[in-house]
Write a protein that holds these residues in place. Structure first.
Motif, PDB file in Angstrom:
ATOM      1  N   ASP A 105       0.805  -1.219   0.000  1.00 17.69           N
ATOM      2  CA  ASP A 105       0.000   0.000   0.000  1.00 17.69           C
ATOM      3  C   ASP A 105       0.837   1.267   0.000  1.00 17.69           C
ATOM      4  O   ASP A 105       0.381   2.319  -0.464  1.00 17.69           O
ATOM      5  N   ALA A 106       2.057   1.190   0.551  1.00 17.30           N
ATOM      6  CA  ALA A 106       2.902   2.379   0.636  1.00 17.30           C
ATOM      7  C   ALA A 106       4.372   1.990   0.605  1.00 17.30           C
ATOM      8  O   ALA A 106       4.770   0.989   1.208  1.00 17.30           O
ATOM      9  N   PRO A 150       1.274   2.705  -4.364  1.00 18.39           N
ATOM     10  CA  PRO A 150       1.063   1.944  -5.602  1.00 18.39           C
ATOM     11  C   PRO A 150      -0.395   1.671  -5.947  1.00 18.39           C
ATOM     12  O   PRO A 150      -0.748   1.605  -7.132  1.00 18.39           O
ATOM     13  N   LYS A 151      -1.241   1.474  -4.959  1.00 15.26           N
ATOM     14  CA  LYS A 151      -2.627   1.099  -5.232  1.00 15.26           C
ATOM     15  C   LYS A 151      -3.539   2.311  -5.373  1.00 15.26           C
ATOM     16  O   LYS A 151      -4.252   2.467  -6.353  1.00 15.26           O
ATOM     17  N   GLU A 152      -3.531   3.152  -4.362  1.00 18.34           N
ATOM     18  CA  GLU A 152      -4.374   4.343  -4.362  1.00 18.34           C
ATOM     19  C   GLU A 152      -3.826   5.327  -3.341  1.00 18.34           C
ATOM     20  O   GLU A 152      -3.117   4.940  -2.412  1.00 18.34           O
ATOM     21  N   ALA A 153      -4.161   6.585  -3.521  1.00 16.67           N
ATOM     22  CA  ALA A 153      -3.695   7.606  -2.580  1.00 16.67           C
ATOM     23  C   ALA A 153      -4.298   7.343  -1.206  1.00 16.67           C
ATOM     24  O   ALA A 153      -5.495   7.056  -1.087  1.00 16.67           O
ATOM     25  N   LEU A 154      -3.484   7.435  -0.168  1.00 16.40           N
ATOM     26  CA  LEU A 154      -3.949   7.190   1.188  1.00 16.40           C
ATOM     27  C   LEU A 154      -3.895   8.477   1.996  1.00 16.40           C
ATOM     28  O   LEU A 154      -3.114   9.386   1.692  1.00 16.40           O
ATOM     29  N   PHE A 207       2.023   8.823   7.884  1.00 13.71           N
ATOM     30  CA  PHE A 207       3.075   8.776   6.868  1.00 13.71           C
ATOM     31  C   PHE A 207       3.872  10.081   6.934  1.00 13.71           C
ATOM     32  O   PHE A 207       3.433  11.114   6.441  1.00 13.71           O
ATOM     33  N   THR A 208       5.045  10.036   7.584  1.00 11.10           N
ATOM     34  CA  THR A 208       5.861  11.242   7.728  1.00 11.10           C
ATOM     35  C   THR A 208       6.922  11.290   6.636  1.00 11.10           C
ATOM     36  O   THR A 208       7.234  10.280   5.989  1.00 11.10           O
ATOM     37  N   SER A 209       7.504  12.458   6.453  1.00  5.95           N
ATOM     38  CA  SER A 209       8.525  12.623   5.422  1.00  5.95           C
ATOM     39  C   SER A 209       9.873  12.060   5.840  1.00  5.95           C
ATOM     40  O   SER A 209      10.840  12.132   5.083  1.00  5.95           O
TER      41      SER A 209
END
Length: 362
Positions: free
Chosen positions: A118-119, A136-140, A157-159
């Protein structure tokens, strides 16, 4: 000193933050936390006073080395596979790929499994490097709900490649939880470089009175979100946004004490007012002050260190010297996470994540 902001996003912040240098949950860059006081005012500009180290006397505690503390996952997390400098993890509903320099071997699972994720974190793969997430699948969304040891919190999801929790710490949290629940009195827990507060919430849920310190205002805000999500708004937790060294030296002067102290300092960090934290330079004084903050019936002092060029023996011997005359035992070694496959039930390779040393009363 800034906590782990980068881990904070690092852990944002330095001296008060997660792996500040691992932004591990504290503040702005791995160790760069913003360093704003809880009241919202900017901390004083003067550097934290540096008192002399206390000359400890008495016998050194007994020792257990090397000790390997292993986690096979818990709650919504488990390590699926690793290899080629990467790790494949399950965080709740999401399957995630992140860099892991110590995964020197080849993956056990086929490419088809690694591709169905997923990420994926891309860009700078350094512990404190800035990158971005690819979906890869869809924006989360930026956050999603997770649960560990009965505590609910937000993954993010941090940078800086971190997601708001460091699951290798589960073994320390389980130990702390057991100590709090089995005590015949409310224990006071101090969590330094506390990042997003998962450890603090585990302690509070078990019945402890908790003081959580991180130099990152951002990390403290995230921790408060997690507190609300866990329905622990009324739990006795003090959220302190401040340089960790300044805070503990003030606590020492005030004569305050704690039964359990967790400290997870970064390798390097910069505080809200330019304070600089260097692990090898400042760790001896930090542990020295923490020793003075331990109550007469203290249960334990736990130190974890990441991304440093050192043997666990260096921390082990420092801890034993620091705890002269206190009795108990010092156990030191590594924290590892065991691969458990897609379903979380297999027994794969062990991935080393960090060094630790802890003094416990026996």
């Amino acid at each position: 000193m800034k906590n782990r902001e980068k881990r904070t996003e690092r852990r944002p912040g330095t001296s008060g933050s997660p792996r500040s240098a691992r932004p591990r949950p504290g503040g702005p860059a791995k160790g760069e936390r913003e360093g704003v006081s809880v009241a919202g005012g900017r901390a004083a500009a003067e550097p934290a006073p540096q008192r002399p180290l206390i000359q400890r006397v008495g016998e050194r505690p007994s020792e257990r080395v090397p000790v390997i503390l292993e986690s096979r996952g818990a709650g919504d997390f488990h390590l699926i596979d690793s290899g080629n400098g990467l790790k494949l993890e399950q965080y709740g509903p999401y399957r995630i790929v992140r860099p892991e320099a110590q995964a020197l071997w080849q993956p056990s699972l086929p490419p088809s499994v690694w591709e169905k994720v997923d990420a994926v974190f891309t860009g700078d793969t350094d512990e404190d490097g800035i990158g971005r997430w690819r979906f890869p699948k869809e924006a989360l969304g930026e956050t999603w709900p997770l649960s560990l040891l009965g505590v609910d919190f937000l993954g993010r999801f941090t940078s800086f490649r971190h997601v708001g929790v460091f699951p290798e710490q589960i073994v320390h949290w389980e130990w702390m939880k057991q100590q709090v629940e089995s005590a015949d009195r409310p224990l006071k827990v101090l969590n330094l470089f506390g990042y997003t507060g998962v450890a603090s919430l585990v302690a509070a849920a078990a019945g402890a009175e908790v003081t959580h310190v991180d130099a990152s205002k951002k990390a403290i805000g995230w921790a408060r979100e997690n507190q609300a999500l866990s329905r622990l708004e009324r739990a006795p937790i003090r959220w302190i946004c401040e340089d960790a060294m300044k805070f503990i030296q003030r606590e020492e002067r005030r004569g305050n004490h704690y039964d359990i102290i967790l400290t997870d300092p970064p390798k390097f960090g910069r505080g809200p007012n330019g304070e600089v934290w260097h692990l090898f330079e400042h760790l001896p004084l930090m542990l020295d002050v923490c020793r003075e903050l331990l109550s007469p019936n203290a249960v334990g002092l736990v130190l974890t260190a990441y991304s440093i060029r050192a043997s666990f023996y260096s921390m082990h011997e420092l801890m034993r010297e620091n705890m002269r005359g206190a009795g108990g035992v010092v156990e030191s070694g590594e924290l590892v996470i065991r691969e458990t496959g897609i379903e979380g039930s297999a027994v794969g390779r062990a991935l080393s994540t960090s060094l630790f040393s802890r003094w416990v009363r026996e």
